[in-house]
Design an enzyme around this catalytic site. Structure first.
Site, mmCIF file in Angstrom:
data_model
loop_
_atom_site.group_PDB
_atom_site.id
_atom_site.type_symbol
_atom_site.label_atom_id
_atom_site.label_comp_id
_atom_site.label_asym_id
_atom_site.label_seq_id
_atom_site.Cartn_x
_atom_site.Cartn_y
_atom_site.Cartn_z
ATOM 1 N N ARG A 188 69.300 43.729 76.264
ATOM 2 C CA ARG A 188 68.444 42.586 77.143
ATOM 3 C C ARG A 188 67.622 43.531 78.278
ATOM 4 O O ARG A 188 66.575 42.840 78.392
ATOM 5 C CB ARG A 188 69.437 41.872 79.032
ATOM 6 C CG ARG A 188 68.934 40.364 78.979
ATOM 7 C CD ARG A 188 68.418 39.374 78.491
ATOM 8 N NE ARG A 188 68.148 38.046 78.914
ATOM 9 C CZ ARG A 188 67.345 37.514 77.591
ATOM 10 N NH1 ARG A 188 67.584 37.367 76.655
ATOM 11 N NH2 ARG A 188 66.656 36.180 78.706
ATOM 12 N N ASP A 202 59.407 33.953 92.924
ATOM 13 C CA ASP A 202 60.032 35.428 94.174
ATOM 14 C C ASP A 202 61.570 35.371 92.902
ATOM 15 O O ASP A 202 62.174 34.949 91.930
ATOM 16 C CB ASP A 202 60.582 34.817 95.050
ATOM 17 C CG ASP A 202 61.436 33.301 95.346
ATOM 18 O OD1 ASP A 202 61.351 33.226 96.945
ATOM 19 O OD2 ASP A 202 62.166 33.249 94.460
ATOM 20 N N HIS A 246 56.786 23.024 87.909
ATOM 21 C CA HIS A 246 58.444 22.630 88.001
ATOM 22 C C HIS A 246 57.466 21.517 87.682
ATOM 23 O O HIS A 246 57.330 21.031 88.571
ATOM 24 C CB HIS A 246 58.963 22.865 88.535
ATOM 25 C CG HIS A 246 60.307 22.231 88.903
ATOM 26 N ND1 HIS A 246 61.818 23.219 87.541
ATOM 27 C CD2 HIS A 246 61.524 21.797 89.496
ATOM 28 C CE1 HIS A 246 62.447 22.204 88.016
ATOM 29 N NE2 HIS A 246 62.575 21.722 88.719
#
Ligand code: GRF
Length: 196
Positions: A66, A147, A110
Protein backbone atom coordinates in the site's frame (compact mmCIF):
# COMPACT_ATOMS: atom_id res chain seq x y z
CA UNK A 1 -3.95 30.49 -13.16
CA UNK A 2 -5.28 27.90 -10.70
CA UNK A 3 -3.88 24.48 -11.68
CA UNK A 4 -6.52 21.88 -10.79
CA UNK A 5 -6.01 18.12 -10.47
CA UNK A 6 -9.18 15.97 -10.31
CA UNK A 7 -9.20 12.51 -8.71
CA UNK A 8 -11.92 10.07 -9.80
CA UNK A 9 -12.94 6.43 -9.45
CA UNK A 10 -16.15 5.97 -11.42
CA UNK A 11 -18.49 7.46 -14.00
CA UNK A 12 -17.07 10.96 -13.71
CA UNK A 13 -20.28 13.00 -13.89
CA UNK A 14 -18.83 15.48 -11.38
CA UNK A 15 -15.66 15.67 -13.49
CA UNK A 16 -17.87 16.31 -16.52
CA UNK A 17 -19.63 19.14 -14.69
CA UNK A 18 -16.23 20.68 -13.98
CA UNK A 19 -15.06 20.25 -17.60
CA UNK A 20 -18.32 21.69 -18.95
CA UNK A 21 -18.11 24.68 -16.59
CA UNK A 22 -14.51 25.26 -17.70
CA UNK A 23 -15.50 25.12 -21.36
CA UNK A 24 -18.13 27.79 -20.66
CA UNK A 25 -15.60 30.01 -18.88
CA UNK A 26 -17.37 29.56 -15.55
CA UNK A 27 -14.31 28.41 -13.57
CA UNK A 28 -12.40 31.68 -13.69
CA UNK A 29 -8.65 31.59 -14.25
CA UNK A 30 -8.38 27.80 -13.96
CA UNK A 31 -6.84 24.93 -15.88
CA UNK A 32 -7.69 21.26 -15.31
CA UNK A 33 -4.13 19.94 -15.63
CA UNK A 34 -4.59 16.24 -14.89
CA UNK A 35 -7.17 13.58 -13.98
CA UNK A 36 -6.05 10.64 -11.83
CA UNK A 37 -8.09 7.48 -11.27
CA UNK A 38 -7.36 4.45 -9.09
CA UNK A 39 -9.65 2.45 -11.39
CA UNK A 40 -8.41 1.69 -14.93
CA UNK A 41 -12.00 1.11 -16.06
CA UNK A 42 -13.36 4.42 -14.78
CA UNK A 43 -15.39 6.09 -17.51
CA UNK A 44 -14.16 9.35 -15.98
CA UNK A 45 -10.81 8.67 -17.68
CA UNK A 46 -12.60 8.61 -21.05
CA UNK A 47 -14.30 11.91 -20.22
CA UNK A 48 -10.89 13.45 -19.47
CA UNK A 49 -9.35 12.13 -22.70
CA UNK A 50 -12.35 13.37 -24.71
CA UNK A 51 -11.73 16.82 -23.23
CA UNK A 52 -8.01 16.67 -24.05
CA UNK A 53 -7.00 16.50 -20.38
CA UNK A 54 -4.03 14.40 -19.28
CA UNK A 55 -5.53 11.26 -17.72
CA UNK A 56 -3.57 8.71 -15.71
CA UNK A 57 -4.44 5.62 -13.74
CA UNK A 58 -2.58 4.81 -10.53
CA UNK A 59 -4.06 1.50 -9.41
CA UNK A 60 -3.29 -0.09 -6.03
CA UNK A 61 -3.42 -3.45 -7.83
CA UNK A 62 -0.16 -2.53 -9.59
CA UNK A 63 1.79 -2.24 -6.32
CA UNK A 64 2.88 -4.97 -3.90
CA UNK A 65 2.50 -2.75 -0.85
CA UNK A 66 0.00 0.00 0.00
CA UNK A 67 2.88 2.33 0.80
CA UNK A 68 4.19 1.92 -2.75
CA UNK A 69 0.75 2.83 -4.11
CA UNK A 70 0.65 5.88 -1.85
CA UNK A 71 4.09 6.98 -3.08
CA UNK A 72 3.09 6.49 -6.72
CA UNK A 73 -0.14 8.44 -6.15
CA UNK A 74 1.76 11.35 -4.57
CA UNK A 75 4.30 11.29 -7.42
CA UNK A 76 1.51 11.41 -10.03
CA UNK A 77 -0.05 14.34 -8.17
CA UNK A 78 3.23 16.24 -7.75
CA UNK A 79 4.08 15.79 -11.44
CA UNK A 80 1.02 17.88 -12.32
CA UNK A 81 2.11 20.71 -9.98
CA UNK A 82 -1.48 21.34 -8.84
CA UNK A 83 -2.63 24.33 -6.79
CA UNK A 84 -5.87 22.49 -5.94
CA UNK A 85 -6.79 18.81 -5.77
CA UNK A 86 -10.48 17.98 -6.28
CA UNK A 87 -11.79 14.60 -5.10
CA UNK A 88 -14.77 13.89 -7.37
CA UNK A 89 -16.00 10.47 -6.34
CA UNK A 90 -12.49 9.28 -5.47
CA UNK A 91 -12.94 6.09 -3.46
CA UNK A 92 -9.42 6.03 -2.00
CA UNK A 93 -8.62 6.96 1.59
CA UNK A 94 -6.26 9.89 1.06
CA UNK A 95 -2.80 9.00 2.41
CA UNK A 96 -1.45 11.22 5.19
CA UNK A 97 1.54 12.09 2.99
CA UNK A 98 -0.86 13.67 0.48
CA UNK A 99 -2.79 15.55 3.18
CA UNK A 100 0.50 16.91 4.57
CA UNK A 101 1.83 17.89 1.13
CA UNK A 102 -1.43 19.63 0.08
CA UNK A 103 -2.95 20.76 3.37
CA UNK A 104 -5.71 23.29 2.77
CA UNK A 105 -5.63 22.60 -1.00
CA UNK A 106 -7.75 19.42 -1.27
CA UNK A 107 -11.55 19.56 -1.61
CA UNK A 108 -14.16 16.80 -1.76
CA UNK A 109 -17.78 16.53 -2.88
CA UNK A 110 -20.00 14.52 -0.54
CA UNK A 111 -23.60 13.63 -1.47
CA UNK A 112 -25.30 14.77 1.76
CA UNK A 113 -25.62 17.86 3.94
CA UNK A 114 -22.67 17.23 6.28
CA UNK A 115 -22.78 16.46 9.24
CA UNK A 116 -25.65 14.17 8.24
CA UNK A 117 -24.94 10.82 6.59
CA UNK A 118 -21.17 11.16 6.36
CA UNK A 119 -18.05 9.55 7.73
CA UNK A 120 -16.72 6.01 7.40
CA UNK A 121 -18.98 3.78 5.30
CA UNK A 122 -21.06 6.63 3.86
CA UNK A 123 -20.27 6.85 0.14
CA UNK A 124 -22.14 6.62 -3.16
CA UNK A 125 -25.60 5.02 -2.97
CA UNK A 126 -25.18 4.12 0.73
CA UNK A 127 -25.56 7.81 1.60
CA UNK A 128 -28.94 8.03 -0.09
CA UNK A 129 -30.10 4.70 1.32
CA UNK A 130 -29.38 6.05 4.82
CA UNK A 131 -31.22 9.33 4.11
CA UNK A 132 -34.29 7.45 2.88
CA UNK A 133 -34.08 5.03 5.82
CA UNK A 134 -34.06 7.98 8.27
CA UNK A 135 -36.93 9.62 6.41
CA UNK A 136 -35.38 13.07 5.94
CA UNK A 137 -37.38 15.47 3.75
CA UNK A 138 -34.35 17.47 2.69
CA UNK A 139 -30.90 16.22 1.76
CA UNK A 140 -28.27 17.66 -0.60
CA UNK A 141 -24.54 17.87 -1.19
CA UNK A 142 -21.50 19.42 0.46
CA UNK A 143 -18.09 20.57 -0.77
CA UNK A 144 -15.54 20.61 2.03
CA UNK A 145 -11.80 20.81 2.58
CA UNK A 146 -10.15 17.47 3.22
CA UNK A 147 -8.22 16.83 6.43
CA UNK A 148 -7.08 13.65 8.15
CA UNK A 149 -10.64 12.73 9.05
CA UNK A 150 -13.46 11.37 6.88
CA UNK A 151 -15.72 14.18 5.61
CA UNK A 152 -14.58 16.31 8.59
CA UNK A 153 -12.80 19.31 7.03
CA UNK A 154 -14.20 22.88 6.88
CA UNK A 155 -17.33 23.21 4.75
CA UNK A 156 -17.04 25.38 1.62
CA UNK A 157 -20.48 25.07 -0.01
CA UNK A 158 -23.75 23.19 0.40
CA UNK A 159 -26.99 22.91 -1.58
CA UNK A 160 -30.27 21.41 -0.40
CA UNK A 161 -32.39 19.00 -2.43
CA UNK A 162 -35.95 17.82 -1.70
CA UNK A 163 -36.63 14.16 -1.06
CA UNK A 164 -39.76 13.05 -2.95
CA UNK A 165 -42.21 10.49 -1.57
CA UNK A 166 -41.37 7.09 -2.99
CA UNK A 167 -37.86 8.04 -4.10
CA UNK A 168 -35.59 5.07 -4.71
CA UNK A 169 -31.94 5.51 -3.70
CA UNK A 170 -30.95 5.78 -7.38
CA UNK A 171 -33.62 8.42 -8.08
CA UNK A 172 -32.49 10.45 -5.07
CA UNK A 173 -28.80 10.07 -6.00
CA UNK A 174 -29.47 11.39 -9.49
CA UNK A 175 -31.48 14.37 -8.19
CA UNK A 176 -28.73 15.24 -5.68
CA UNK A 177 -26.13 15.02 -8.45
CA UNK A 178 -28.14 17.10 -10.93
CA UNK A 179 -29.48 19.74 -8.53
CA UNK A 180 -26.57 19.99 -6.09
CA UNK A 181 -23.27 18.24 -6.83
CA UNK A 182 -22.88 19.39 -10.42
CA UNK A 183 -23.74 22.96 -9.31
CA UNK A 184 -21.69 23.50 -6.14
CA UNK A 185 -18.47 21.69 -7.15
CA UNK A 186 -17.70 23.99 -10.12
CA UNK A 187 -18.81 26.97 -8.01
CA UNK A 188 -16.41 26.00 -5.22
CA UNK A 189 -13.53 25.77 -7.70
CA UNK A 190 -14.49 29.21 -9.07
CA UNK A 191 -14.56 30.66 -5.54
CA UNK A 192 -11.07 29.31 -4.84
CA UNK A 193 -9.74 30.49 -8.22
CA UNK A 194 -11.10 33.99 -7.61
CA UNK A 195 -9.36 34.15 -4.22
CA UNK A 196 -5.96 33.34 -5.81
C1 GRF B 1 -21.22 10.73 -6.54
O1 GRF B 1 -22.28 10.06 -5.91
C2 GRF B 1 -20.64 11.73 -5.61
O2 GRF B 1 -21.59 12.29 -4.74
C3 GRF B 1 -19.71 10.93 -4.79
O3 GRF B 1 -19.23 9.91 -5.65
C4 GRF B 1 -20.06 9.79 -6.76
C5 GRF B 1 -19.23 10.19 -7.95
O4 GRF B 1 -19.97 10.12 -9.06
N1 GRF B 1 -18.64 11.75 -4.31
P1 GRF B 1 -19.25 10.53 -10.45
O5 GRF B 1 -18.08 9.59 -10.64
O6 GRF B 1 -18.81 11.96 -10.32
O7 GRF B 1 -20.33 10.35 -11.48
Amino acid sequence: MLRVLVCVSGGGTNLQAILDAGAKGELGDTEIVRVISNNPNAYALERAKNAGVDAVCVSPKDYAAREEFHAALLDAMNAAKPDLIVLAGFLVVIPKEVIQAYRGRIINIHPSLIPSFCGTGYYGLKVHEAALERGVKITGATVHYVDEGTDTGPIIAQKAVEVHDGDTPKELQLRVMQEAEWVILPKAIRMIADKQ
